[in-house]
Structure formats: C-alpha cells, structure tokens
Scaffold this motif. Structure first.
Motif, PDB file in Angstrom:
ATOM      1  N   ASP A 119       0.851  -1.192   0.000  1.00 52.97           N
ATOM      2  CA  ASP A 119       0.000   0.000   0.000  1.00 52.97           C
ATOM      3  C   ASP A 119       0.887   1.242   0.000  1.00 52.97           C
ATOM      4  O   ASP A 119       1.578   1.528   0.977  1.00 52.97           O
ATOM      5  CB  ASP A 119      -0.905  -0.021   1.236  1.00 52.97           C
ATOM      6  CG  ASP A 119      -1.934   1.095   1.217  1.00 52.97           C
ATOM      7  OD1 ASP A 119      -1.894   1.920   0.277  1.00 52.97           O
ATOM      8  OD2 ASP A 119      -2.766   1.157   2.131  1.00 52.97           O
ATOM      9  N   LYS A 183       3.782  -1.204   5.060  1.00 58.65           N
ATOM     10  CA  LYS A 183       3.080  -1.128   3.775  1.00 58.65           C
ATOM     11  C   LYS A 183       2.594  -2.491   3.284  1.00 58.65           C
ATOM     12  O   LYS A 183       1.956  -2.574   2.229  1.00 58.65           O
ATOM     13  CB  LYS A 183       4.001  -0.511   2.717  1.00 58.65           C
ATOM     14  CG  LYS A 183       4.404   0.933   2.976  1.00 58.65           C
ATOM     15  CD  LYS A 183       5.348   1.426   1.895  1.00 58.65           C
ATOM     16  CE  LYS A 183       5.743   2.872   2.124  1.00 58.65           C
ATOM     17  NZ  LYS A 183       4.619   3.802   1.901  1.00 58.65           N
ATOM     18  N   CYS A 185       0.674  -5.782   2.319  1.00 58.21           N
ATOM     19  CA  CYS A 185      -0.678  -6.340   2.171  1.00 58.21           C
ATOM     20  C   CYS A 185      -0.502  -7.860   2.151  1.00 58.21           C
ATOM     21  O   CYS A 185      -0.418  -8.471   1.079  1.00 58.21           O
ATOM     22  CB  CYS A 185      -1.350  -5.836   0.897  1.00 58.21           C
ATOM     23  SG  CYS A 185      -1.599  -4.061   0.840  1.00 58.21           S
ATOM     24  N   ASN A 279      -5.223  -3.959   5.754  1.00 63.01           N
ATOM     25  CA  ASN A 279      -4.617  -4.357   4.478  1.00 63.01           C
ATOM     26  C   ASN A 279      -4.358  -5.854   4.372  1.00 63.01           C
ATOM     27  O   ASN A 279      -3.877  -6.306   3.330  1.00 63.01           O
ATOM     28  CB  ASN A 279      -3.292  -3.608   4.274  1.00 63.01           C
ATOM     29  CG  ASN A 279      -3.511  -2.193   3.767  1.00 63.01           C
ATOM     30  OD1 ASN A 279      -4.498  -1.906   3.101  1.00 63.01           O
ATOM     31  ND2 ASN A 279      -2.585  -1.304   4.080  1.00 63.01           N
ATOM     32  N   ARG A 282      -5.678  -7.718   1.257  1.00 58.71           N
ATOM     33  CA  ARG A 282      -6.117  -6.720   0.286  1.00 58.71           C
ATOM     34  C   ARG A 282      -5.333  -6.872  -1.013  1.00 58.71           C
ATOM     35  O   ARG A 282      -4.120  -7.063  -1.005  1.00 58.71           O
ATOM     36  CB  ARG A 282      -5.903  -5.316   0.860  1.00 58.71           C
ATOM     37  CG  ARG A 282      -6.446  -4.200  -0.027  1.00 58.71           C
ATOM     38  CD  ARG A 282      -6.137  -2.847   0.565  1.00 58.71           C
ATOM     39  NE  ARG A 282      -6.533  -1.772  -0.328  1.00 58.71           N
ATOM     40  CZ  ARG A 282      -6.023  -0.553  -0.316  1.00 58.71           C
ATOM     41  NH1 ARG A 282      -5.082  -0.260   0.566  1.00 58.71           N
ATOM     42  NH2 ARG A 282      -6.422   0.373  -1.149  1.00 58.71           N
ATOM     43  N   ILE A 284      -4.512  -4.901  -4.527  1.00 65.30           N
ATOM     44  CA  ILE A 284      -4.544  -3.545  -5.076  1.00 65.30           C
ATOM     45  C   ILE A 284      -4.360  -3.618  -6.583  1.00 65.30           C
ATOM     46  O   ILE A 284      -3.394  -4.206  -7.070  1.00 65.30           O
ATOM     47  CB  ILE A 284      -3.431  -2.674  -4.448  1.00 65.30           C
ATOM     48  CG1 ILE A 284      -3.587  -2.667  -2.924  1.00 65.30           C
ATOM     49  CG2 ILE A 284      -3.475  -1.259  -5.002  1.00 65.30           C
ATOM     50  CD1 ILE A 284      -2.466  -1.958  -2.208  1.00 65.30           C
ATOM     51  N   HIS A 288      -5.641   1.866  -8.339  1.00 62.28           N
ATOM     52  CA  HIS A 288      -5.407   2.336  -6.975  1.00 62.28           C
ATOM     53  C   HIS A 288      -3.999   2.882  -6.797  1.00 62.28           C
ATOM     54  O   HIS A 288      -3.707   3.529  -5.821  1.00 62.28           O
ATOM     55  CB  HIS A 288      -5.623   1.195  -5.979  1.00 62.28           C
ATOM     56  CG  HIS A 288      -7.062   0.874  -5.755  1.00 62.28           C
ATOM     57  ND1 HIS A 288      -7.737   0.009  -6.553  1.00 62.28           N
ATOM     58  CD2 HIS A 288      -7.937   1.313  -4.819  1.00 62.28           C
ATOM     59  CE1 HIS A 288      -8.993  -0.101  -6.120  1.00 62.28           C
ATOM     60  NE2 HIS A 288      -9.129   0.684  -5.068  1.00 62.28           N
ATOM     61  N   THR A 289      -3.110   2.569  -7.749  1.00 60.25           N
ATOM     62  CA  THR A 289      -1.723   2.985  -7.619  1.00 60.25           C
ATOM     63  C   THR A 289      -1.506   4.257  -8.421  1.00 60.25           C
ATOM     64  O   THR A 289      -1.739   4.267  -9.630  1.00 60.25           O
ATOM     65  CB  THR A 289      -0.776   1.888  -8.139  1.00 60.25           C
ATOM     66  OG1 THR A 289      -1.090   0.671  -7.470  1.00 60.25           O
ATOM     67  CG2 THR A 289       0.680   2.259  -7.885  1.00 60.25           C
ATOM     68  N   ASN A 373      -9.628   3.780   0.223  1.00 63.69           N
ATOM     69  CA  ASN A 373      -8.289   4.087   0.736  1.00 63.69           C
ATOM     70  C   ASN A 373      -8.308   3.965   2.258  1.00 63.69           C
ATOM     71  O   ASN A 373      -8.716   4.893   2.958  1.00 63.69           O
ATOM     72  CB  ASN A 373      -7.888   5.504   0.318  1.00 63.69           C
ATOM     73  CG  ASN A 373      -6.429   5.803   0.610  1.00 63.69           C
ATOM     74  OD1 ASN A 373      -5.818   5.173   1.468  1.00 63.69           O
ATOM     75  ND2 ASN A 373      -5.880   6.777  -0.105  1.00 63.69           N
TER      76      ASN A 373
END
Length: 566
Positions: A119, A183, A185, A279, A282, A284, A288-289, A373
């Motif tokens: 994330d 960070k 996930c 997260n 999760r 992604i 989302h990035t 988010n």
C-alpha cells in the motif's frame, strides 16, 4: 486452514487480472469454515475476510476489557490488585506480541507470494519517523525508570526493573517491524496475522491507558517533597526517598520530561498497526496505484513560510521564557499571561486561514476522490478522534474557570484560550479532511519544465568545474526568476491553498513542540487542579495532552498532503 492457493482463477478473477499488478494465480484466497458451502470463490473470500476481521476484533476487545479491568481495580482497590499485578499482565502480553512479530518477520513474510502488494499510502515517512522518534524517547524513559528503581532497590520491587527491560525489547522489535513492514498487504496466514496485529494493538492501547491513569511516580515525588519539608520541621519519616544525589534527580526529571512521549508512541503504533490489519488480504489494482507520485516542492509559496517562520520563532522564545519561569519554585503569573497571549493571537489567525481554505475548496471544480483508501479513512478518524483530547480538556477548563472567577486576568486569558482552541480544532479539521478527499490536478507548469529538467540532467553528467562569482550570480538570478515564474503561473486558488497549508504546517509544528517538551499551563497554573483535585485533573490532562500532541503531529501530515495536492 484459512488459506488456499488457487492455480486456476474463476471468471471474475480473470476479469480483474488485467488491472492487477501481480499474477492472480499466485493469490491465496481466504477460506472460513462457516462459508465453506459458498458457490462463488470470490464471495467465499469476501465473507471469510469479514469473519476474520470480526473474530480478531473480538480478541482485541476481550484483551482490552481484561486489561482495563485490571487497571481499574488497581485504581479503586490498590490492596487486591497492585501496580505490579498490572505490570505482570502487560509483560505477558508484550512477550506474546514479541513472539508473533518474530514469527511474522522470520516466517510469514518469508513465504512465497506472501507480499504481492504494498500500500503506497500506508506507512508514510513522517509517521514511520514518528515511530522511531517516540520509540527512542520511550526507550530512554524506560532507562531512566530502571536507573531510578535501581537506586531505590532496597525499597522497590524487582518487577519495577523487569517491566521496563521487557518494554525496551518490545519497543525496539515493534519499531523495526513497523519501519520495514507497515506497507505490507499480506496474502498468507490471514487470520493468524489479523489476530497478531489486533493483540499488538490491544497491548499498545493498554500501555497507553496505564500511562494515562498511573500517577505513581508523580505522587511519589510530591511525597518526597513533603517529606523534606517535614524533616526540616523536625518530624522523622520513613518513606522511600531518592538520595540527595545528582544522578537520582536526573532520573526523576528525565522520567517526567519524557513521560508524554511514551503515550504518543503507543497511539502512533496503534494507527500504523490498524492500517496493516485493514490491508491483510487486500489486493490492489493499477487504478489504486498513482502513476504520478506527488512530491513536496517549496515552490509557489512566499507569505505562508514568512508568517509561519515568524510564528515559530516567537513561539520558541515564549516557550523558553515559560520553561525558565514555570520550573522555578514560585512561577511568576506574568509568564502564564505571555503564554496565553501568544495562543490568543495565533489561534484566530489559524482559524481564519482554515476557513478561507475551506471556502476556496468549495469554489474549486475538483472532483472528489472516491476510491477505497484505508489510510485516508484512518487519517480522518484519527483527526476527529485526536481533536477530542484538546476539545475535552478545554471544556473541563471552561467549566472550572466560569465556576470560580472568570473576571480575573489570568482566568479570562485561560478562558479565551480554551474557547479559541475548540474553534481552531474544528475549522482546521474541516479544511484538512475536505482537502484529503480532493483529487490532485496536474500542474500546467510541470510539462513546461520537463525540458529544463532534462537539460539539467545532461549538465549533471559533465564533470564539475570551479564557478566564478559572476557565473554564480547569474545562476542565482536564473533560479530566482524561475521561482517567480512558477509563482505567477499558479492560479490564485492553488496559490492561496499552498500559502495557507504551509502556514498551518509551521504553526502546528510549534504547537506540537511546546506541549511535547514540557509546556503544560493547564496543569501548572494550579487553578483547574485545585477545582477538580490532583488525581482527577491528572487523568484528564494525561488523557487529553497526548491526544492533543498526536493531533498536532497528525495535522502536519494531513496539511502537507493538502499542500502537495493543491
């Protein structure tokens, strides 16, 4: 088992694979025995995720209630449950958290395809830096506590030395874990990871609760001062007193000075761990990035840094005057007048700036960012929740001031300070939260300067040579003209938002520094303390003060985000 590796994803999964950054064949979908009969793999995965969050949340709730019961029993019945009993319980929880963190570092995160996604919004550098800063101060606090207890070992329990030793190990391990893995996930061992994260969150909450309610050392120091007075009066006492040595006084003063940092560390760790918990499992996708990661550049702002720097310099002078006077045996009322006057001038300026920024947001035609988010959602909750600390203290102070003598000069200044503080917290929250939900608009000047950046990059590859004074003057002139050009290219709305955001960043920094490093007029002026009683007001201040410090620190991060996206 809670996980299952799938080599052939379903139709819904294949439809998402184009936008996913990682191969979906490597994804470990979650399973839960309650939903084993679901026909759809993705539906089973979603339901298992909700069930895992529910059960791990229940674990945290039970641990927090158990610890709260221990702490409450210690407060109301110190004979049956002592502080040592609470320390033993917290030590057991710390050891369990240590085992889980080590297992995560050496086992879970090392498995194949364990961390397919990271994330980008989680674990910002400023919040990870806060973990290191407050963690270092908390370690130093525990060292002071060990030294103080060692000097008084003849009348202290062994638990008072063992507990901070375990605390140092816990803080070091947790800080390393959050710095490197905030960070993540995680895609394997979902439920075990969720339970471990929730256990660590519950332990940090209990440590914070104990720090808020435990005034043992502060009361002990006051008892020692009373004992010294009784000795001068000729009365013999047998209390456990600190020897009249410099090292013991250093341990006492250091402990009191660093006490708020420990509560701050627990709150910051809870926020980072909660994002990690959200997260878990999760996945992604590309949308989302962010393709263009916004960077902080000091361009397009002039008045904000000037006004903010002035506020910081004046605040630093007021803080030093306050520290010199307030720590003396008989503090002068004049220093409280100067302190409150500084706040009474600064807080309305901050409120007006936040209101103007909110109006500009309303006039802009930016779209709202509606993507999921967890980090931003947590930022909003933390801003609203942390503001309750200062707002709650202010209302308690207002009641005490109105009920006593509001016409007194010092009381009237304190009353104005409390009212303005409530208003400033509300206006700033509205401005920051609204700014966090605005989509970033790419500046029109960015493509124009791309060629200049490439030109500079080419020149950077040539070997450096000595520059004459004339050439240096020309380079400075070019840089100044470029800055002025950038400033004039910005629209007045974006320019105003940047000026306001930068001004509020600097103001929040000085308002974070002053209470963090010892300026506590709400406790030291004695008015509210005499109205509510020492123990009650101690709990109120220790509940609200760390939240207030955390609010200022968290506001800086939110305002920098608003500044960058403006």
């Amino acid at each position: 088992m809670s996980d299952k590796k799938v080599s052939r994803p379903c139709h819904h999964c294949r439809s998402r694979s184009a936008s996913a950054p990682a191969d979906t064949s490597k994804i470990h979908y979650e399973k839960f025995w309650l939903y084993r009969h679901c026909s759809s793999l993705q539906q089973r995965d979603r339901q298992a995720q909700k069930a895992g969050q529910l059960f791990s949340g229940l674990l945290a709730v039970n641990v927090v209630f158990l610890g709260s019961a221990f702490i409450s029993s210690m407060i109301f019945n110190k004979v049956a449950i002592t502080l040592a009993d609470v320390w033993i319980l917290l030590s057991i929880l710390k050891v369990l958290c240590l085992f889980w963190i080590l297992y995560y570092l050496l086992g879970t995160s090392q498995q194949p395809h364990a961390v397919l996604y990271r994330d980008s919004h989680a674990g910002a550098i400023w919040i990870r830096g806060s973990v290191l800063l407050f963690g270092s101060c908390s370690i130093l606090l525990n060292v002071f506590q060990i030294g103080y207890s060692t000097i008084l070992i003849h009348c202290k329990s062994r638990v008072e030395i063992v507990f901070p030793c375990i605390g140092i190990l816990f803080i070091c391990t947790q800080a390393y874990f959050l710095w490197h893995h905030s960070k993540d996930c995680i895609q394997v061992q979902h439920n075990f990871t969720r339970c471990g994260l929730m256990l660590t969150i519950a332990t940090n909450l209990l440590l914070w609760l104990l720090a808020v309610t435990n005034d043992t050392l502060h009361m002990e120091i006051e008892s020692q001062l009373r004992e010294v007075e009784e000795r001068f009066a000729g009365n013999d006492t047998t209390l456990c007193t600190c020897p009249n040595t410099t090292i013991c006084k250093v341990f006492q003063k250091g402990y009191i000075l660093l006490y708020p940092f420990n509560t701050e560390y627990c709150l910051v760790c809870c926020s980072v761990l909660y994002v990690m918990w959200k997260n878990v499992g999760r996945r992604i996708s590309h949308h989302h990035t962010p393709h263009i990661k916004p960077k902080f550049k000091l361009q397009g702002v002039v008045f904000g840094p000037l006004l903010g720097t002035s506020a910081v310099i004046i605040g630093a002078c007021v803080f030093m005057m306050y520290q010199i006077q307030a720590t003396s045996l008989v503090p002068s009322p004049q220093v409280f007048v100067i302190y409150y006057s500084y706040y009474i001038v600064l807080l309305p300026l901050m409120s007006v700036g936040a209101m103007i920024g909110t109006i500009i947001h309303a006039l802009e035609k930016k779209e709202l960012d509606t993507l999921k988010n967890p980090t931003r959602s947590l930022d909003v909750v933390l801003l609203m929740g942390a503001a309750l600390g200062q707002i709650g203290m202010s209302y308690f102070s207002i009641v005490a001031l109105v009920a006593t003598d509001p016409r007194d000069l010092l009381n009237s200044l304190s009353l104005s300070y409390s009212v303005l503080l409530i208003f400033q917290n509300i206006t700033q929250n509205v401005f920051v939260i609204d700014g966090l939900h605005r989509q970033r608009v790419v500046a029109a000047t960015e493509p124009k300067h791309a060629g200049q950046a490439g030109h500079k990059q080419e020149h950077s590859q040539t070997p450096p040579r000595r520059m004459s004074v004339l050439e240096l003057g020309q380079e400075i002139r070019k840089a100044s003209l470029s800055y002025i050009q950038t400033y004039s290219d910005l629209s007045w709305k974006r320019r105003a938002l940047r000026e306001i955001s930068f001004f509020l960043v600097l103001c929040n920094i000085i308002l974070w520094i002053m209470p963090t490093f010892g300026a506590h007029p709400l406790f030291e002026n004695g008015m509210e303390r005499s109205f509510y009683g020492y123990s009650t007001w101690f709990v109120i201040v220790n509940f609200g003060l760390p939240l207030g410090v955390f609010y200022r620190m968290h506001s800086v991060g939110g305002l920098l985000e608003v500044y960058v996206t403006a």
